[in-house]
Scaffold this active site. Structure first.
Site, PDB file in Angstrom:
ATOM      1  CG  HIS A  32      -1.826   1.188   1.281  1.00  0.00           C
ATOM      2  ND1 HIS A  32      -3.117   1.181   0.818  1.00  0.00           N
ATOM      3  CD2 HIS A  32      -1.617   2.449   1.748  1.00  0.00           C
ATOM      4  CE1 HIS A  32      -3.672   2.359   0.990  1.00  0.00           C
ATOM      5  NE2 HIS A  32      -2.775   3.157   1.563  1.00  0.00           N
ATOM      6  CD  GLU A  33       1.641   3.478   3.687  1.00  0.00           C
ATOM      7  OE1 GLU A  33       1.850   4.549   3.082  1.00  0.00           O
ATOM      8  OE2 GLU A  33       0.619   3.284   4.365  1.00  0.00           O
ATOM      9  CG  HIS A  36       0.368   6.284  -0.801  1.00  0.00           C
ATOM     10  ND1 HIS A  36      -0.677   6.862  -1.492  1.00  0.00           N
ATOM     11  CD2 HIS A  36      -0.197   5.632   0.247  1.00  0.00           C
ATOM     12  CE1 HIS A  36      -1.821   6.567  -0.894  1.00  0.00           C
ATOM     13  NE2 HIS A  36      -1.559   5.815   0.162  1.00  0.00           N
TER      14      HIS A  36
END
Length: 666
Positions: A32-33, A36
């Protein structure tokens, strides 16, 4: 910043499973990170920190301009970009920060939208990949086959039976039993159910779920296989209930029933029919058994004696009919819930005919006309006698037993379910109840099932298991005496009819030689499973993507029903429960764990995109506003919304942790 549910390490157990669970959950957050991070770098944003976890940093290393860190609180992670900090939301409206061309706020609205949505998109992609890998290697699931149908519940009333395979609910395909549970819990209004009977006939029924609990239910359990419970330790977890014929028969864990008296058996539904037809006979059960050495199974024969009903010698009074099965002989004859059966073929129920034996009376008269006298209450006038005649169908008595507290007694052959009143109608001469001095009109208040042998292992952990009888629990207590509590004595707490004083008597149930159980005779069978495995990569991708889409729809329906009140907050799970599930799933095999990680990835994607400040969805709302109005939200609005979002997320986290610790779920 994204609030994500992560593990609190469960108690020390299998180290490999703990490590697998921790790594897997960490990967979900990492990807997920990473989404980003990668898009931020692609847009030339200065990423100051990439952290797994929140709070104080316990390890960090700097490569280039970015610090990579592990933080103390393992509830998620964050990517800290120049100009974007939820702890200091004023940065997002600062003109000074925006002057730096490498700050987050200096980028265009489409670029910032791409950065914010990248984590969610990455979770959807990785979740789908997890599903693809799981289905390519093969996933063991619980078959979408009906096992026990809870008497009186919506599925029972609609005519769903043991052995039915459910194929669709409200237009959505059903692949396994979990789809049935989710389709019920996440529905609104009535449910259209499609399925196939054991004989191949298709059916479609409409069911109105029960809403009395924390989630919507229709009252069915998973189907059983022909495999004897494969317990690793039969002494600690026996394959048959102590005191039953199966316990003395010599079944072994993992035995697979293939024949009964040389007749082949293909399903549990067939086994139920055979046991009903031959309930008064000893049966030779042929099984496939794993030998002590070697891989091939061997054939063994086990003699299974008849099971006799155990009674206390009490004849209780019959209560009202609670439910009538749609399309049944009772329904066709006009019998209604609230009626009370007073007589059958001029035999008075209670005095001439034991109410507990009504299922047998009707079951033995399949195809013959039977006359009933009913007492029906009429509003504004005295109760009326109603005479009806019906023909019972060929359905085995006691094949729909009262398995749950407050379950009524079913008469499968005519399709009615009725409760028993906890008042003693009469006492059989020479019975345990008669010898203990129990008399007519005494009221049973509760029963204790007492372990007689401290070394005996049965279905109960406690030496004394208590059931409060009330108006609805006599049938359930009676059924426990036949299997789960077959080896226990009974302590009866009752109130005398003469002086209403409470007293307690100890009774040992006695077998009735002329009344036989038509069930598995105490044998415990394993749940029927199926393996879902893609034949090739293309098929795995299709299955994985469909599963991802269905998971997203299920999460949306969950949120809808939570806010609509159809689903209780008690059904929510927090980090402790998620960690525990991850640990248990990690022990069950790689494909199951991949399936779990896929669901968790999709779950985090949907939840993080909710329009709540501090979550990705909240940031997206502000960006949409900026794109439409051509100006950034004011600093006051950003600060107020961010702190409100933090308070909401923190409150939600406290709630789910409290639920994990203090609220038990059935």
């Amino acid at each position: 910043m994204e609030i994500q549910l992560l593990s609190l390490i469960p108690e020390i157990g299998n180290i490999l499973s703990i490590a697998t669970a921790a790594i897997g959950l960490g990967l979900v957050i990492f990807f997920h990170e990473l989404g980003h991070f990668a898009v931020a770098k692609w847009c030339d944003v200065n990423v100051e920190r990439f952290s797994i976890g929140f709070g104080p940093v316990i390890w960090s290393r700097k490569w280039g301009e970015t610090e990579y860190a592990l933080s103390l609180i393992p509830f998620g992670g964050y990517v800290k970009m120049l100009g974007q900090d939820d702890v200091d939301p004023g940065q997002m409206s600062s003109e000074e920060v925006a002057e730096d061309p490498r700050s987050y706020t200096a980028k265009s609205v489409p670029q910032r939208m791409a950065i914010i949505s990248a984590g969610v998109i990455m979770n959807v992609i990785t979740g789908t990949i997890f599903f693809v890998l799981a289905f390519r290697s093969g996933v063991d699931t619980i078959a979408a086959v009906v096992g026990d149908v809870q008497v009186g519940m919506p599925a029972w009333q609609a005519g769903i039976e043991t052995g039915d395979r459910i194929t669709g609910m409200n237009g959505r395909r059903v692949d396994d039993f979990n789809d049935i549970l989710r389709g019920t819990a996440l529905s609104q209004g009535s449910i259209s159910i499609e399925g196939i009977r054991p004989d191949g006939e298709t059916f479609e029924v409409v069911v109105q779920p029960d809403t009395s609990g924390t989630r919507r239910r229709i009252g069915i359990s998973p189907g059983l296989s022909l495999e004897v419970l494969p317990t690793p330790d039969p002494k600690a977890f026996p394959v048959a209930y102590p005191g039953t014929p199966a316990a003395a028969a010599g079944f072994e864990p993992g035995d697979v029933i293939t024949h009964v008296d040389d007749a082949p058996v293909e399903s549990y539904a067939e086994l139920v029919d055979i046991l009903w037809e031959h309930r008064d006979e000893a049966l030779d059960v042929q099984v496939k058994r794993a030998p002590e050495e070697g891989d091939s199974r061997v054939t063994a024969t086990v003699e299974l004696a008849p099971a006799h009903f155990r009674t206390l010698g009490l004849r209780m009074d019959i209560g009202k009919i609670q439910a009538v099965r749609r399309g049944s002989p009772a329904d066709d004859a006009g019998i209604e819930p609230g009626d009370r059966i007073a007589a059958v073929d001029e035999l008075r129920v209670g005095q001439d005919l034991d109410p507990m034996k009504l299922p047998d009376y009707f079951g033995e008269r399949a195809g013959e006309p039977v006359n009933l006298t009913l007492i029906r209450e009429v509003e504004g006038s005295a109760p009326q006698d109603v005479e009806v005649t019906l023909e019972p169908r060929d359905r085995g008595s006691w094949t729909e037993p009262p398995l749950f507290p407050e379950s009524p007694i079913s008469i499968p052959s005519i399709g009615v379910a009725y409760h028993m009143i906890p008042t003693v109608f009469s006492v059989d001469e020479g019975s345990p109840a008669a010898e203990a001095g129990i008399r007519a009109r005494d009221t049973i208040e509760s029963l204790d099932f007492v372990r007689t042998d401290p070394a005996m292992v049965d279905a109960f952990q406690d030496d004394v298991f208590t059931i409060e009888i009330g108006e609805n629990n006599w049938a359930y207590a009676f059924w426990l005496m036949q299997n789960k509590a077959a080896s226990r004595t009974v302590r009866v707490h009752l109130k005398s009819a003469d002086n209403e004083e409470s007293r307690t008597v100890e009774l040992t149930p006695q077998e009735t030689e002329d009344w036989n159980l038509p069930t598995s005779r105490g044998l415990r069978l394993f749940t029927e499973g199926e393996r879902r495995q893609a034949d090739n990569l293309a098929s795995a991708v299709t299955m994985g993507w469909n599963h991802a889409v269905n998971s997203m729809v299920d999460i949306y329906l969950t949120l809808r029903n939570l806010f609509g009140g159809q689903l209780s907050v008690k059904e929510l799970h927090g980090p402790i429960r998620i960690a525990t599930v991850a640990y248990e799933v990690a022990k069950s095999g790689l494909s199951q764990f991949l399936l779990f990680l896929g669901f968790l990835s999709i779950n985090l994607a949907v939840l993080n995109f909710l329009p709540i400040p501090v979550l990705d969805g909240g940031h997206m709302v502000f960006l949409i506003w900026e794109g439409i109005s051509r100006r950034k939200p004011s600093e006051k609005v950003l600060i107020a919304a961010t702190y409100a979002g933090m308070a909401f997320v923190l409150g939600l986290m406290i709630l789910v942790i409290w639920l994990d610790l203090f609220v038990s779920r059935g």
